[in-house]
Design an enzyme around this catalytic site. Structure first.
Site, PDB file in Angstrom:
ATOM      1  N   LYS A  14       0.808  -1.293   0.023  1.00 32.84           N
ATOM      2  CA  LYS A  14      -0.097   0.080  -0.034  1.00 32.84           C
ATOM      3  C   LYS A  14       0.963   1.312  -0.056  1.00 32.84           C
ATOM      4  CE  LYS A  14      -2.344  -0.836   4.054  1.00 32.84           C
ATOM      5  NZ  LYS A  14      -1.778  -2.047   4.371  1.00 32.84           N
ATOM      6  N   ARG A  89      -9.900   1.676   9.301  1.00 31.45           N
ATOM      7  CA  ARG A  89      -9.546   0.049   9.294  1.00 31.45           C
ATOM      8  C   ARG A  89     -10.395  -0.505  10.251  1.00 31.45           C
ATOM      9  NH1 ARG A  89      -3.438   0.863   9.131  1.00 31.45           N
ATOM     10  NH2 ARG A  89      -2.440  -1.221   9.335  1.00 31.45           N
ATOM     11  N   ARG A 128      11.195  -6.071   4.966  1.00 34.25           N
ATOM     12  CA  ARG A 128      11.011  -4.838   5.366  1.00 34.25           C
ATOM     13  C   ARG A 128      11.603  -4.658   6.639  1.00 34.25           C
ATOM     14  NH1 ARG A 128       5.409  -1.791   5.375  1.00 34.25           N
ATOM     15  NH2 ARG A 128       5.278  -3.085   7.625  1.00 34.25           N
ATOM     16  N   ARG A 134      11.817  -2.155  11.437  1.00 34.21           N
ATOM     17  CA  ARG A 134      10.600  -1.534  12.255  1.00 34.21           C
ATOM     18  C   ARG A 134      10.558  -2.905  13.338  1.00 34.21           C
ATOM     19  NH1 ARG A 134       5.386  -0.054   8.410  1.00 34.21           N
ATOM     20  NH2 ARG A 134       4.354  -1.211  10.331  1.00 34.21           N
ATOM     21  N   ARG A 145      -0.659  -8.901  13.298  1.00 36.32           N
ATOM     22  CA  ARG A 145      -1.171  -7.977  12.317  1.00 36.32           C
ATOM     23  C   ARG A 145      -2.190  -8.447  11.288  1.00 36.32           C
ATOM     24  NH1 ARG A 145       3.666  -5.687  12.006  1.00 36.32           N
ATOM     25  NH2 ARG A 145       3.275  -4.617   9.877  1.00 36.32           N
TER      26      ARG A 145
HETATM   27  P1  ADP Z   1       0.751  -2.303   7.927  1.00 34.60           P
HETATM   28  O1  ADP Z   1       0.181  -1.892   6.668  1.00 34.60           O
HETATM   29  O2  ADP Z   1       2.135  -2.802   7.940  1.00 34.60           O
HETATM   30  O3  ADP Z   1      -0.146  -2.974   9.111  1.00 34.60           O
HETATM   31  P2  ADP Z   1       0.686   0.600   9.371  1.00 34.60           P
HETATM   32  O4  ADP Z   1       1.749   1.249   8.886  1.00 34.60           O
HETATM   33  O5  ADP Z   1      -0.414   0.952   8.244  1.00 34.60           O
HETATM   34  O6  ADP Z   1       1.257  -0.745   8.871  1.00 34.60           O
HETATM   35  O7  ADP Z   1       0.172   0.584  10.639  1.00 34.60           O
HETATM   36  C1  ADP Z   1       1.027   0.291  11.647  1.00 34.60           C
HETATM   37  C2  ADP Z   1       0.249   0.274  12.909  1.00 34.60           C
HETATM   38  O8  ADP Z   1      -0.181   1.733  13.138  1.00 34.60           O
HETATM   39  C3  ADP Z   1      -0.914  -0.659  13.202  1.00 34.60           C
HETATM   40  O9  ADP Z   1      -0.480  -1.925  13.085  1.00 34.60           O
HETATM   41  C4  ADP Z   1      -1.719  -0.027  14.215  1.00 34.60           C
HETATM   42  O10 ADP Z   1      -1.124  -0.196  15.430  1.00 34.60           O
HETATM   43  C5  ADP Z   1      -1.594   1.292  13.759  1.00 34.60           C
HETATM   44  N1  ADP Z   1      -2.747   2.043  12.957  1.00 34.60           N
HETATM   45  C6  ADP Z   1      -2.247   2.572  11.745  1.00 34.60           C
HETATM   46  N2  ADP Z   1      -3.385   2.934  11.229  1.00 34.60           N
HETATM   47  C7  ADP Z   1      -4.722   2.760  12.039  1.00 34.60           C
HETATM   48  C8  ADP Z   1      -5.896   2.727  12.234  1.00 34.60           C
HETATM   49  N3  ADP Z   1      -6.742   3.354  11.029  1.00 34.60           N
HETATM   50  N4  ADP Z   1      -6.579   2.354  13.298  1.00 34.60           N
HETATM   51  C9  ADP Z   1      -5.939   1.881  14.418  1.00 34.60           C
HETATM   52  N5  ADP Z   1      -4.557   1.803  14.345  1.00 34.60           N
HETATM   53  C10 ADP Z   1      -3.929   2.066  13.276  1.00 34.60           C
END
Ligand code: ADP
Length: 195
Positions: A14, A89, A128, A134, A145
């Site tokens: 993404k 989400r 990654r 990370r 996740r």
């Molecule tokens: P990935 O796509 O690898 O899961 P992201 O960078 O999108 O990683 O998100 C990393 C973390 O940030 C998530 O695991 C969560 O803890 C938090 N997070 C990001 N966006 C949201 C959201 N819309 N609602 C709740 N938590 C979020």
């Protein structure tokens, strides 16, 4: 004036596609995960509050996430369009965003779903973890996740499909090919890049 979402499991690519789309369509890419990580790195009050949650791969509470997005979408650069990556989400976030946009007389133009095989995304995330260090990319955290995504976020896809907004794109293969698939699907909906 393009308002887009990009959704897909962790590791579907993404972020990569969001950066390209943002450049092509002249809109800011807004990634809630990046905003949380910056706040954690800078030890802001928000960062301190969410660090343990993000490190564990759990979702930050909707109230905090919704407030964060509200203020980000109020910034000048997002007034005429945006691409949200990683938000909404949860179903609560979906209805919050709907109401927020409606209150401004705005609506989403399309929701891009990157479809990717589970095994492939896990191996991408392991890579990654090594490249970017990370903390939330440990193997146990990655698996967690994926589970949280399947449980909390997969239901959103049906909601956007019913609204007629969903564009499903195969996220596997070359980055350029995926970008082309997305652009073609958007063009089919009269959503064009900036000249
Ligand atoms: P990935 O796509 O690898 O899961 P992201 O960078 O999108 O990683 O998100 C990393 C973390 O940030 C998530 O695991 C969560 O803890 C938090 N997070 C990001 N966006 C949201 C959201 N819309 N609602 C709740 N938590 C979020």
């Amino acid at each position: 004036m393009t308002r887009l979402l990009i959704v897909g499991p962790p590791g579907a690519g993404k972020g990569t596609q969001a950066a390209r789309l943002a450049a092509a369509y002249g809109i800011p890419a807004i990634a809630t995960g990046d905003i949380f990580r910056h706040n954690i790195a800078d030890k802001t009050p928000l960062g301190i509050e969410v660090k343990a949650i993000v490190d564990a791969g759990d979702y930050v509470p909707d109230s905090l996430t919704n407030a964060l997005v509200t203020s980000r979408l109020d910034e000048e650069d997002a007034r005429d369009g945006f691409l949200l990556d990683g938000y909404p989400r949860t179903l609560d976030q979906v209805s919050y965003l709907d109401d927020l946009l409606a209150s401004k007389g705005q609506a989403l133009d399309a929701v891009i779903r990157l479809v990717a095989d589970q095994e492939e995304v896990v191996s991408r995330l392991r890579k990654r973890a090594i490249d970017q260090g990370r903390v939330d990319d440990s193997e146990a955290a990655i698996r967690h996740r994926q589970e949280v995504y399947a449980r909390e976020t997969t239901p959103l896809i049906d909601v956007y499909r019913e609204k007629g907004l969903l564009i499903e794109v195969d996220g596997l293969g070359e980055i350029d090919d995926v970008s082309t698939r997305i652009s073609e699907a958007l063009a089919a909906r009269q959503i064009a890049p900036v000249a």
